[in-house]
Scaffold this motif. Structure first.
Motif, PDB file in Angstrom:
ATOM      1  N   GLY A 160     -17.715   9.120   4.338  1.00 12.70           N
ATOM      2  CA  GLY A 160     -18.400  10.180   5.054  1.00 12.70           C
ATOM      3  C   GLY A 160     -17.781  10.589   6.377  1.00 12.70           C
ATOM      4  N   ILE A 161     -16.524  10.208   6.606  1.00 13.22           N
ATOM      5  CA  ILE A 161     -15.818  10.592   7.832  1.00 13.22           C
ATOM      6  C   ILE A 161     -14.826  11.697   7.478  1.00 13.22           C
ATOM      7  N   THR A 162     -15.106  12.906   7.932  1.00  7.97           N
ATOM      8  CA  THR A 162     -14.259  14.049   7.613  1.00  7.97           C
ATOM      9  C   THR A 162     -12.893  13.916   8.284  1.00  7.97           C
ATOM     10  N   LYS A 163     -11.949  14.740   7.836  1.00  9.87           N
ATOM     11  CA  LYS A 163     -10.606  14.689   8.413  1.00  9.87           C
ATOM     12  C   LYS A 163     -10.642  15.052   9.891  1.00  9.87           C
ATOM     13  N   THR A 164     -11.512  15.972  10.253  1.00  9.04           N
ATOM     14  CA  THR A 164     -11.640  16.344  11.671  1.00  9.04           C
ATOM     15  C   THR A 164     -12.073  15.138  12.497  1.00  9.04           C
ATOM     16  N   LYS A 165     -13.099  14.425  12.015  1.00  7.26           N
ATOM     17  CA  LYS A 165     -13.580  13.244  12.746  1.00  7.26           C
ATOM     18  C   LYS A 165     -12.579  12.096  12.690  1.00  7.26           C
ATOM     19  N   ALA A 166     -11.798  12.058  11.617  1.00  5.02           N
ATOM     20  CA  ALA A 166     -10.791  11.003  11.476  1.00  5.02           C
ATOM     21  C   ALA A 166      -9.720  11.094  12.542  1.00  5.02           C
ATOM     22  N   ASN A 167      -9.591  12.267  13.153  1.00  4.20           N
ATOM     23  CA  ASN A 167      -8.557  12.462  14.168  1.00  4.20           C
ATOM     24  C   ASN A 167      -9.128  12.594  15.584  1.00  4.20           C
ATOM     25  N   ARG A 168     -10.400  12.216  15.747  1.00  6.30           N
ATOM     26  CA  ARG A 168     -10.999  12.119  17.073  1.00  6.30           C
ATOM     27  C   ARG A 168     -10.936  10.666  17.533  1.00  6.30           C
ATOM     28  N   LEU A 169     -11.058  10.446  18.833  1.00  4.71           N
ATOM     29  CA  LEU A 169     -11.208   9.079  19.313  1.00  4.71           C
ATOM     30  C   LEU A 169     -12.474   8.476  18.712  1.00  4.71           C
ATOM     31  N   VAL A 170     -12.425   7.194  18.357  1.00  4.66           N
ATOM     32  CA  VAL A 170     -13.597   6.567  17.740  1.00  4.66           C
ATOM     33  C   VAL A 170     -14.799   6.573  18.685  1.00  4.66           C
ATOM     34  N   THR A 171     -14.535   6.599  19.985  1.00  2.94           N
ATOM     35  CA  THR A 171     -15.632   6.609  20.953  1.00  2.94           C
ATOM     36  C   THR A 171     -16.405   7.923  20.941  1.00  2.94           C
ATOM     37  N   LYS A 172     -15.854   8.946  20.289  1.00  3.40           N
ATOM     38  CA  LYS A 172     -16.540  10.231  20.175  1.00  3.40           C
ATOM     39  C   LYS A 172     -17.463  10.281  18.951  1.00  3.40           C
ATOM     40  N   LEU A 173     -17.481   9.207  18.169  1.00  6.50           N
ATOM     41  CA  LEU A 173     -18.312   9.145  16.979  1.00  6.50           C
ATOM     42  C   LEU A 173     -19.612   8.407  17.265  1.00  6.50           C
ATOM     43  N   SER A 174     -20.618   8.646  16.437  1.00  7.47           N
ATOM     44  CA  SER A 174     -21.880   7.927  16.563  1.00  7.47           C
ATOM     45  C   SER A 174     -21.697   6.475  16.128  1.00  7.47           C
ATOM     46  N   GLY A 175     -22.702   5.637  16.422  1.00  6.21           N
ATOM     47  CA  GLY A 175     -22.635   4.237  16.025  1.00  6.21           C
ATOM     48  C   GLY A 175     -22.502   4.074  14.522  1.00  6.21           C
ATOM     49  N   GLY A 176     -23.276   4.855  13.773  1.00  2.00           N
ATOM     50  CA  GLY A 176     -23.197   4.786  12.326  1.00  2.00           C
ATOM     51  C   GLY A 176     -21.834   5.190  11.803  1.00  2.00           C
ATOM     52  N   GLU A 177     -21.248   6.225  12.410  1.00  3.04           N
ATOM     53  CA  GLU A 177     -19.919   6.678  12.002  1.00  3.04           C
ATOM     54  C   GLU A 177     -18.864   5.626  12.335  1.00  3.04           C
ATOM     55  N   GLN A 178     -19.000   4.992  13.494  1.00  2.64           N
ATOM     56  CA  GLN A 178     -18.049   3.941  13.856  1.00  2.64           C
ATOM     57  C   GLN A 178     -18.136   2.767  12.881  1.00  2.64           C
ATOM     58  N   ILE A 233       0.859  -1.184   0.000  1.00  2.00           N
ATOM     59  CA  ILE A 233       0.000   0.000   0.000  1.00  2.00           C
ATOM     60  C   ILE A 233       0.894   1.233   0.000  1.00  2.00           C
ATOM     61  N   GLU A 234       0.802   2.010  -1.053  1.00  2.00           N
ATOM     62  CA  GLU A 234       1.603   3.223  -1.166  1.00  2.00           C
ATOM     63  C   GLU A 234       0.883   4.395  -0.497  1.00  2.00           C
ATOM     64  N   GLU A 235       1.660   5.328   0.057  1.00  2.00           N
ATOM     65  CA  GLU A 235       1.121   6.562   0.645  1.00  2.00           C
ATOM     66  C   GLU A 235      -0.055   6.267   1.578  1.00  2.00           C
ATOM     67  N   LYS A 236       0.234   5.529   2.626  1.00  2.00           N
ATOM     68  CA  LYS A 236      -0.805   5.029   3.526  1.00  2.00           C
ATOM     69  C   LYS A 236      -1.644   6.155   4.128  1.00  2.00           C
ATOM     70  N   SER A 237      -1.003   7.232   4.509  1.00  2.00           N
ATOM     71  CA  SER A 237      -1.737   8.324   5.141  1.00  2.00           C
ATOM     72  C   SER A 237      -2.822   8.873   4.217  1.00  2.00           C
ATOM     73  N   SER A 238      -2.463   9.085   2.965  1.00  2.00           N
ATOM     74  CA  SER A 238      -3.433   9.597   1.988  1.00  2.00           C
ATOM     75  C   SER A 238      -4.549   8.592   1.750  1.00  2.00           C
ATOM     76  N   VAL A 239      -4.191   7.311   1.683  1.00  2.00           N
ATOM     77  CA  VAL A 239      -5.197   6.269   1.469  1.00  2.00           C
ATOM     78  C   VAL A 239      -6.199   6.263   2.618  1.00  2.00           C
ATOM     79  N   VAL A 240      -5.694   6.396   3.851  1.00  2.00           N
ATOM     80  CA  VAL A 240      -6.573   6.394   5.019  1.00  2.00           C
ATOM     81  C   VAL A 240      -7.578   7.540   4.950  1.00  2.00           C
ATOM     82  N   TYR A 241      -7.085   8.738   4.736  1.00  2.00           N
ATOM     83  CA  TYR A 241      -7.985   9.891   4.712  1.00  2.00           C
ATOM     84  C   TYR A 241      -8.964   9.812   3.540  1.00  2.00           C
ATOM     85  N   ASN A 242      -8.516   9.303   2.415  1.00  2.00           N
ATOM     86  CA  ASN A 242      -9.404   9.174   1.262  1.00  2.00           C
ATOM     87  C   ASN A 242     -10.496   8.145   1.494  1.00  2.00           C
TER      88      ASN A 242
END
Length: 222
Positions: free
Chosen positions: A130-148, A115-124
């Protein structure tokens, strides 16, 4: 005939003294890429057991599971799980003290797939689901069930596999979120040529699948 994922003469039973309780007996099926399958059945019908066998987390009593023309035992169950299967669970199974970004990076660190450029792949991937970059850097427990659950789907895709297996993935979600998750599975099959197999007791989920496999007492009915 597809050589992607095939089960041949699959048998699975529990031994109780002199008696056997069969979950499957002589089960045969061919799963293809580009299709969304629903394994439908009530509790105890064997759908979770079948998914566990297809994922290499459990082993059949007899019979063979072939992946790309080779038995998964020959591939090696650990190698098969690590490099060929993406799993999605009802309870998400995310690492709670990590962010979505970190959860995906951990999955990527385990696979042998390049897997090349893992960081970019993750955010993409997260953005695609539907998980924004802001939410991507929160603890998963701070997300809703659907988001998790979307993070869990992104994680299943992060290792660049073609087989996605999901066990009751909408069981903890409301109807609207369930529809979004099911639409995502359909998109992965049709637009990204994945083989998506979902075990569910929900007729609402199953009706969106290309193929419904009804399990009852170890038997298959399409």
């Amino acid at each position: 005939m597809s050589e992607f994922l095939n089960v041949k003469d699959l048998e699975y039973y529990y031994q109780d003294g002199d008696s056997r309780r069969y979950i499957f007996n002589d089960l045969n099926y061919n799963f293809e890429k580009g299709k969304f399958y629903a394994i439908l059945g009530e509790s105890g019908s064997g759908k979770t057991t079948l998914l566990s066998i297809l994922s290499g987390m459990d082993t059949q009593t007899s019979g063979v599971v072939d992946f790309n023309g080779k038995s998964i035992q020959e591939i090696g169950l650990n190698n098969y799980r690590r490099n060929n299967v993406g799993m999605v669970f009802q309870s998400y199974n995310l690492i709670p003290y990590m962010t979505p970004y970190e959860n995906l990076l951990i999955a990527m660190s385990i696979t042998d797939n390049k897997i090349e450029e893992k960081s970019s792949v993750v955010y993409n991937l997260l953005d695609f689901l539907g998980i924004t970059k802001t939410k991507a850097n929160r603890l998963v427990t701070k997300l809703s069930g659907g988001e998790q659950q979307r993070v869990a789907i992104a994680r299943s895709l992060s290792t660049n596999v073609d087989l996605i297996l999901a066990d009751e993935p909408t069981g903890n979600l409301d109807l609207e979120t369930e529809e979004t998750i099911v639409e995502t599975f359909h998109l992965l099959a049709k637009e990204y040529d994945k083989c998506v197999i979902v075990a569910t007791h929900s007729n609402e989920v199953a009706k969106h699948a290309d193929v419904i496999i009804n399990l009852s007492s170890g038997q298959k009915h399409e």
